[in-house]
Design a protein around this motif. Structure first.
Motif, short mmCIF file in Angstrom:
data_model
loop_
_atom_site.label_atom_id
_atom_site.label_comp_id
_atom_site.label_asym_id
_atom_site.label_seq_id
_atom_site.Cartn_x
_atom_site.Cartn_y
_atom_site.Cartn_z
N ASP A 1 0.87 -1.17 0.00
CA ASP A 1 0.00 0.00 0.00
C ASP A 1 0.91 1.22 0.00
OD1 ASP A 1 -1.64 2.15 0.55
OD2 ASP A 1 -2.87 1.08 2.02
N LEU A 2 1.10 1.81 -1.18
CA LEU A 2 2.04 2.91 -1.32
C LEU A 2 1.54 4.19 -0.67
CD1 LEU A 2 3.16 2.38 -5.03
CD2 LEU A 2 4.21 1.53 -2.93
N MET A 3 0.24 4.29 -0.47
CA MET A 3 -0.32 5.49 0.13
C MET A 3 -0.17 5.47 1.66
SD MET A 3 -4.18 6.98 -0.38
CE MET A 3 -4.90 5.57 0.46
N MET A 4 -0.43 4.33 2.28
CA MET A 4 -0.40 4.22 3.73
C MET A 4 0.91 3.64 4.26
SD MET A 4 -3.30 5.54 4.44
CE MET A 4 -3.59 5.18 6.16
N GLY A 5 1.75 3.15 3.34
CA GLY A 5 3.04 2.61 3.76
C GLY A 5 2.97 1.23 4.37
N ALA A 6 2.10 0.37 3.86
CA ALA A 6 2.00 -1.00 4.36
C ALA A 6 2.57 -1.97 3.32
CB ALA A 6 0.54 -1.36 4.65
N PRO A 7 3.21 -3.06 3.75
CA PRO A 7 3.46 -3.42 5.15
C PRO A 7 4.58 -2.57 5.75
CG PRO A 7 4.50 -5.00 3.68
CD PRO A 7 3.72 -4.08 2.81
N SER A 8 4.53 -2.40 7.06
CA SER A 8 5.53 -1.59 7.75
C SER A 8 6.22 -2.43 8.83
CB SER A 8 4.87 -0.36 8.39
OG SER A 8 3.87 -0.76 9.31
N GLU A 9 7.35 -1.97 9.29
CA GLU A 9 8.08 -2.69 10.32
C GLU A 9 7.46 -2.39 11.69
OE1 GLU A 9 12.18 -1.73 10.14
OE2 GLU A 9 12.49 -2.64 8.16
N PRO A 10 7.25 -3.41 12.51
CA PRO A 10 6.71 -3.18 13.86
C PRO A 10 7.77 -2.56 14.75
CG PRO A 10 7.29 -5.48 13.59
CD PRO A 10 7.51 -4.84 12.25
N THR A 11 7.33 -1.94 15.81
CA THR A 11 8.27 -1.38 16.78
C THR A 11 8.81 -2.51 17.66
OG1 THR A 11 6.57 -0.98 18.46
CG2 THR A 11 6.95 0.77 16.81
N ASN A 12 9.94 -2.26 18.29
CA ASN A 12 10.51 -3.25 19.21
C ASN A 12 9.53 -3.55 20.34
OD1 ASN A 12 12.91 -3.50 17.78
ND2 ASN A 12 13.90 -1.84 18.91
N GLU A 13 8.82 -2.53 20.79
CA GLU A 13 7.84 -2.72 21.86
C GLU A 13 6.73 -3.68 21.43
OE1 GLU A 13 4.77 -0.09 24.65
OE2 GLU A 13 6.11 0.90 23.24
N GLN A 14 6.24 -3.50 20.21
CA GLN A 14 5.19 -4.40 19.70
C GLN A 14 5.71 -5.83 19.62
OE1 GLN A 14 4.43 -2.16 16.07
NE2 GLN A 14 2.34 -1.69 16.76
N MET A 15 6.93 -6.01 19.13
CA MET A 15 7.49 -7.35 18.99
C MET A 15 7.67 -8.01 20.37
SD MET A 15 7.90 -8.05 15.75
CE MET A 15 9.28 -9.15 15.42
N ARG A 16 8.15 -7.25 21.35
CA ARG A 16 8.32 -7.80 22.70
C ARG A 16 6.98 -8.20 23.30
NH1 ARG A 16 12.39 -3.77 23.25
NH2 ARG A 16 10.85 -2.35 24.17
N GLU A 17 5.97 -7.36 23.09
CA GLU A 17 4.65 -7.64 23.64
C GLU A 17 4.06 -8.92 23.08
OE1 GLU A 17 1.03 -4.74 24.93
OE2 GLU A 17 1.60 -4.67 22.82
N LEU A 18 4.35 -9.18 21.79
CA LEU A 18 3.84 -10.38 21.13
C LEU A 18 4.80 -11.56 21.26
CD1 LEU A 18 2.52 -8.66 17.88
CD2 LEU A 18 1.12 -9.62 19.73
N ARG A 19 5.98 -11.30 21.89
CA ARG A 19 7.01 -12.33 22.05
C ARG A 19 7.43 -12.90 20.70
NH1 ARG A 19 5.34 -15.59 27.61
NH2 ARG A 19 4.81 -13.73 28.83
N LEU A 20 7.69 -12.00 19.78
CA LEU A 20 8.12 -12.38 18.44
C LEU A 20 9.52 -11.84 18.17
CD1 LEU A 20 4.91 -11.66 16.31
CD2 LEU A 20 5.71 -13.88 17.13
N ARG A 21 10.22 -12.52 17.26
CA ARG A 21 11.52 -12.05 16.81
C ARG A 21 11.56 -12.16 15.29
NH1 ARG A 21 16.05 -15.25 19.51
NH2 ARG A 21 15.47 -13.90 21.27
N SER A 22 12.11 -11.15 14.65
CA SER A 22 12.18 -11.13 13.19
C SER A 22 13.54 -11.65 12.74
CB SER A 22 11.97 -9.70 12.68
OG SER A 22 12.09 -9.67 11.27
N LEU A 23 13.51 -12.62 11.83
CA LEU A 23 14.76 -13.17 11.29
C LEU A 23 15.23 -12.30 10.13
CD1 LEU A 23 13.90 -16.99 11.21
CD2 LEU A 23 15.26 -15.76 12.92
N PRO A 24 16.55 -12.14 9.97
CA PRO A 24 17.04 -11.37 8.83
C PRO A 24 16.69 -12.05 7.51
CG PRO A 24 18.85 -12.50 9.94
CD PRO A 24 17.65 -12.67 10.80
N LYS A 25 16.49 -11.22 6.48
CA LYS A 25 16.12 -11.75 5.17
C LYS A 25 17.25 -12.57 4.60
CE LYS A 25 14.22 -10.24 0.73
NZ LYS A 25 13.81 -9.07 -0.08
N GLU A 26 16.91 -13.74 4.05
CA GLU A 26 17.94 -14.62 3.48
C GLU A 26 18.45 -14.05 2.17
OE1 GLU A 26 16.37 -18.51 3.11
OE2 GLU A 26 16.09 -18.80 5.27
#
Length: 591
Positions: free
Chosen positions: A566-591
């Motif tokens: 979505d070029l107008m709203m900027g999606a998808p976007s990167e989550p904040t560190n706080e959001q990731m911690r709250e969801l207990r998720l970790r993002s792996l680097p792109k292969e």
């Protein structure tokens, strides 16, 4: 008088001449005719011409306006001279002499013009979609979409269907595409899924005893984009009925869809005859399970004419199991120039080429076959082919051979291309067909049996059919094709637990896994499930056909681009560190 307007920009007529009025809208276009300004003022409802000369108190302010500035105009309605009436506009008999103006919303320089229908890069159009939507063609498409949905709702209510809403946050379900997963904050490590379709819920509505359900349903699938498919979300008319057979669905759906195309098809003929074409027959004759029946060409198997023949390529090919040769008739295509062009088309599609025969008048006045294949086959076999295909002088036939699954799709595209090139396809009309008798299962590349379509369909023949060869089992599944597009997909559902367990077992799903993944539905079926079935119609695709557009993004208000962005709203976007911690998720680097 209202603060902003007494009338809309599409409302004033000759009957309002002499009235003092107030309009608000966007500056569509400004024309300076030597001290007299002509401004086309636009709002959702239409355009009104505003004029101001040097005597007008509003002249100085109007002279400075940029296109797409939002203004309010006070003025007096005047009749246009007879020679200046614009019959294309509802307001074309009048103009408004401006006496006062106020800028309500100034505009920067435009990244793309709103006036006119110039082609602009899609990336620019999507980034500034709010501007793109102001253009006439796109604005009209979105309004058409709204009217189509309103008409659908009215038609469904008129047939005693009731509208219900099903959940948006649910569990994953095998619908043939990737899910969009939603991480759960309250249940770390677990995920919800956005529904690919309301499939299980609408079946449960039938088990709950509601009989006739429909919904204008949002569906979410993580798919690769195509011109006729959105890569993220789409809307469908979803419906389900109890105590019905396949024919009942057809009889319910046809008046709804046919009525839509008659209402919004801009006078284009809508064929009332909707043939039932078995899936295997559709692939054979048209090379597709969504055939364009405006094209009269039907392919035929001609293997017997090539077996043990002088045309070594096909003769040798036919010695292998599961191979055949098909012919694509090409009435009026009997010239070497056209044959070479179609051969080049096949090469563009990734094939070595496409053999051909064309028939012409011989020196003795008879009809003779020409081309490399004709020379290799001889007069007797080429004449037999001509008779089988119903062709004559000035016609041609093209040939593809091998295992059908390897050339069928290209043959279908070649059929469409030949129909267009030769003017055989009847444009500006709508032709529908129900495709029926879909296979329940298919063999994957690794040799495993899997569902070929909806896994919740009732197999034809019930449990007895499932005890034989899975690849021979047909389902009570059906699609509706129109002009080469799939508009509807549906089925009579498998409502018996024992048949469901057996059907999933053949596809590699054990009893426990079925209970785990579809426990809600299996449990419901143990407490009295009625025979039921239904279908879903793609609203975006229907509107695309009605609007005569080639790309589905032209009928969606805020679509994604080809990369699902979505070029107008900027999606998808990167989550904040706080959001990731709250969801207990970790993002792996792109292969």
């Amino acid at each position: 008088m209202s603060v902003y307007r007494s009338h809309t920009c599409g409302e004033l007529t000759a009957a309002n001449a002499g009235s003092e009025i107030r309009l608000s809208g966007w500056v569509h276009r400004v024309r300076d005719h030597g001290g007299v300004l002509f401004i086309d003022l636009r709002d959702h409802y239409g355009i009104t011409q505003v004029i101001a000369d040097s005597d007008s108190p509003a002249f100085a302010a109007l002279e400075k306006l940029r296109a797409e500035t939002v203004i309010r105009i006070d003025g007096r309605v005047k009749l246009r001279d007879a020679s200046l009436i614009n019959p294309k506009l509802p307001t074309g008999e009048i103009e408004v002499y401006a006496t006062a103006t106020e800028v309500l919303g100034p505009s920067d320089d435009l990244p793309l013009p709103v006036f006119g229908d110039q082609d602009y890069p899609e990336e620019t159009r999507l980034a500034y979609r709010f501007l793109d939507l102001r253009r006439d063609s796109l604005h009209n498409n979105i309004m058409l979409r709204s009217k189509v949905i309103r008409s659908i709702r009215n038609r469904m209510w008129d047939q005693d269907f009731t509208e219900f809403q099903t959940p948006i946050i649910t569990a994953s379900s095998p619908e043939g595409a990737r899910d969009f997963l939603v991480p759960s904050r309250l249940h770390p490590g677990k995920f919800y899924a956005l529904p690919q379709a309301p499939q299980q819920f609408k079946q449960l509505i039938m088990v709950a005893g509601f009989d006739k359900y429909f919904q204008i349903a949002p569906c979410f699938r993580d798919e690769d984009p195509r011109a006729d498919r959105s890569p993220t979300d789409f809307y469908q008319l979803d419906l389900e009925m109890s105590f019905i057979e396949q024919e009942d669905v057809f009889n319910t759906v046809q008046p709804v869809i046919q009525g839509l195309f008659e209402e919004f098809g801009k006078g284009r003929p809508v064929d009332a005859e909707w043939p039932r074409i078995p899936y295997a027959e559709s692939l054979l004759k048209y090379g597709s399970d969504k055939p364009d029946l405006r094209n009269p060409i039907e392919m035929q198997i001609v293997s017997d004419h090539f077996r043990d023949s002088g045309f070594a390529i096909f003769a040798k090919l036919l010695e292998q199991d599961g191979t055949e040769v098909r012919a694509i008739p090409a009435p009026t295509g009997g010239s070497r120039k056209f044959a070479d062009r179609m051969n080049a088309f096949a090469q563009q599609q990734g094939l070595p080429g496409m053999g051909y025969i064309f028939w012409r008048k011989a020196e003795d006045g008879s009809t003779e076959a020409a081309g490399p294949i004709a020379k290799a086959l001889g007069a007797e076999k080429t004449e037999a082919i001509r008779v089988q295909l119903g062709l004559g002088e000035g016609d041609a036939a093209f040939f593809l051979g091998g295992k059908p699954e390897n050339f069928e799709a290209v043959a279908g595209r070649a059929r469409n291309e030949i129909g267009r090139e030769l003017g055989l396809t009847q444009e500006n009309q709508f032709k529908f067909a129900w495709i029926v008798d879909f296979p329940m299962y298919e063999k994957s590349d690794d040799g495993k049996i899997d569902f070929s379509h909806n896994p919740f369909s009732m197999p034809q023949g019930g449990m007895e059919a499932l005890n034989g060869d899975p690849l021979q089992v047909l389902g009570y599944q059906y699609d509706l094709a129109c002009n080469g597009y799939e508009l509807i997909s549906g089925a009579i559902r498998n409502h018996k637990p024992e048949i469901m367990f057996k059907a999933f077992e053949l596809a590699g799903y054990g009893h426990d896994e079925v209970e785990k993944r579809f426990g809600g539905m299996v449990k419901a079926f143990r407490y009295g499930a009625p025979p039921h079935g239904g279908c879903a119609a793609g609203i975006d695709r229907i509107v695309m056909l009605l609007a005569d557009e080639q790309n589905i993004r032209e009928v969606i208000m805020f679509p994604m681009n080809q990369r699902a962005e979505d070029l107008m709203m900027g999606a998808p976007s990167e989550p904040t560190n706080e959001q990731m911690r709250e969801l207990r998720l970790r993002s792996l680097p792109k292969e």
